[in-house]
Motif scaffolding. Structure first.
Motif, short mmCIF file in Angstrom:
data_model
loop_
_atom_site.label_atom_id
_atom_site.label_comp_id
_atom_site.label_asym_id
_atom_site.label_seq_id
_atom_site.Cartn_x
_atom_site.Cartn_y
_atom_site.Cartn_z
N VAL A 25 0.83 -1.20 0.00
CA VAL A 25 0.00 0.00 0.00
C VAL A 25 0.86 1.26 0.00
CG1 VAL A 25 -1.76 1.30 1.25
CG2 VAL A 25 -1.88 -1.19 1.19
N GLY A 26 1.93 1.23 0.79
CA GLY A 26 2.81 2.40 0.87
C GLY A 26 3.42 2.77 -0.46
N ASP A 27 3.79 1.77 -1.25
CA ASP A 27 4.38 2.03 -2.56
C ASP A 27 3.35 2.68 -3.49
OD1 ASP A 27 6.44 1.67 -4.66
OD2 ASP A 27 4.97 0.28 -5.50
N LYS A 28 2.09 2.23 -3.42
CA LYS A 28 1.04 2.84 -4.25
C LYS A 28 0.80 4.29 -3.84
CE LYS A 28 0.07 -0.93 -6.57
NZ LYS A 28 0.42 -1.03 -8.02
N PHE A 29 0.89 4.57 -2.54
CA PHE A 29 0.73 5.94 -2.07
C PHE A 29 1.89 6.80 -2.57
CE2 PHE A 29 1.45 9.31 1.08
CZ PHE A 29 0.22 9.95 1.06
#
Length: 439
Positions: A25-29
């Motif tokens: 999720v952090g990478d997508k953010f």
């Protein structure tokens, strides 16, 4: 400074916690912030927004971005929490740096869909159709309900503190104390794991079981002496006293596996963890030891339904483990196994006619003997079976005539799966279903 520039600055200021935004999720953010920070098209920004939202939805039914960050911050190992785990003191300058990072991380955690939509409007909102499309995007990260701890555990307590705070820098000492006492990684939050290794996975990994079997010892009727012996051994293990590897032997359905799972549920709040390992992956035991030996928790390596074919590789692996010839088993690891075969190795008729049949049988018995304690779960007789049925009925609060109950129970054990705690549970499930349906 524009909103997107501030968010980008907070992300770029991270060092220790930067890994949160490099995967999942952090990478997508991170990708979304990159898109809104440069001269990207509206279409590119919308795609990045939706990909992030989809990724967040896959891990959080509440679409809580803040909770996702808290979980990753506490559960993933990084140089800081690994150092804290093995150190009594942390240098003041490191604490200061972590406070600064937590301040940035806390600001990022407050970002929600309203923030991003405002940025979209400022960049692309001249057209009414575009405004309508922006407004229709799925909301996330907007949650005015205070977080409620799921259970009474150190992980949930520190998570509760962070979820209900907007000033994470002020929580630095609490975070340091959490890692000092509980260590790092997903074992701080979860009690049960499965060891997995697929064909393309040469290393293997632990996968947490988020909703393990909730069975408690009080749910298991009968076999009191067996449970008492397992409890005693487990308590010794948790205290750091010498304890034995256990082999639970008996017919299928007698509650061997359920008892081990119930032991975990009774003592997980004291740091007990359970890792289920398939017998085919016992050769990975050295790898498992290296992952767990410095952890604060105590681990039961659970091998269920243990039986070997002749010359099976995993037989030699387990024998080596129990003999201690593999890398020394640390004091925070113990082995509990279940089997329905006393010899653990499938016996062939030819073994009996072999010239060296006595040696062959001794070899097959020797593996079971290498477990410190063997606990037998015998099939209950009729009286014991009915006592188990009575206990389950009373626990569920069902009202039924005892004579009728026993008659139906005895019919069930003859017509279905024989006498065992599992069969008793299946019978009471049927009985309760009949009562609820009015039949």
């Amino acid at each position: 400074m524009e909103q997107e520039e501030k968010i980008k600055l907070y992300l770029d200021s991270l060092c220790v916690y930067k890994g949160i935004f490099k995967e999942k999720v952090g990478d997508k953010f991170n990708t979304l912030v990159d898109k809104i920070s440069i001269d990207s098209s509206f279409g590119e920004c919308i795609v990045a927004y939706n990909e992030f939202t989809y990724s967040l939805f896959s891990v959080s039914k509440d679409l809580s971005f803040k909770e996702g960050i808290v979980d990753e911050m506490l559960l993933n190992s990084n140089p800081f929490n690994v150092m804290v785990e093995g150190s009594e003191e942390v240098a003041p300058f490191i604490i200061q740096g972590i406070k600064a990072e937590l301040e940035c991380l806390g600001k990022i955690a407050l970002v929600n869909s309203t923030t991003i939509k405002e940025i979209f409007i400022s960049k692309f909102g001249e057209n009414q159709l575009v405004k309508k499309r922006i407004d229709s995007l799925l909301h996330w990260g907007i949650n005015n309900i205070d977080y409620i701890a799921k259970k009474d555990s150190p992980f949930e307590k520190i998570k509760l503190l962070l979820m209900n705070s907007n000033e994470w820098a002020s929580c630095t000492d609490d975070i340091v104390d959490f890692h000092k006492k509980n260590g790092t990684g997903r074992v701080t939050a979860y009690g049960a794991f499965v060891w997995e290794r697929y064909d393309n996975d040469q290393v293997g990994h632990l996968r947490e079981i988020k909703e393990p079997d909730p069975v408690r010892l009080s749910n298991l009727i009968g076999y009191e002496s067996q449970k008492k012996e397992i409890i005693s051994n487990t308590k010794q293990f948790l205290m750091g006293a010498p304890a034995n590897n256990l082999l639970l032997y008996g017919a299928r359905g007698t509650g061997k596996s359920s008892t081990v799972k119930a032991i975990l549920n009774e003592y997980s709040n004291q740091g007990l963890r359970l890792i289920e390992v398939d017998k085919k992956q016992l050769s990975d035991f050295t790898r498992i030891i290296r992952l767990l030996k410095n952890k604060k928790q105590k681990f039961i390596i659970f091998v269920d339904d243990l039986v070997f074919d002749e010359n099976e590789d995993s037989y030699s692996a387990l024998k080596t483990i129990l003999e201690g010839k593999v890398e020394n088993r640390p004091s925070n690891i113990i082995i509990y196994a279940t089997t329905n075969r006393r010899h653990l190795v499938s016996e062939k008729f030819s073994d009996r006619d072999d010239v060296n049949s006595k040696d062959t049988m001794e070899e097959k018995l020797s593996l079971a003997d290498r477990f410190g304690i063997t606990i037998s779960f015998f099939t209950p007789n009729q009286k014991e079976f009915l006592i188990i049925v009575d206990g389950i009925v009373n626990e569920r609060g069902l009202i039924v005539d005892e004579g009728e109950l026993h008659r139906e129970a005895l019919k069930w054990e003859k017509w279905h799966n024989g006498r065992s705690p599992r069969s008793a549970n299946q019978f009471v499930d049927w009985l309760q279903g009949m009562q609820m349906s009015g039949e």
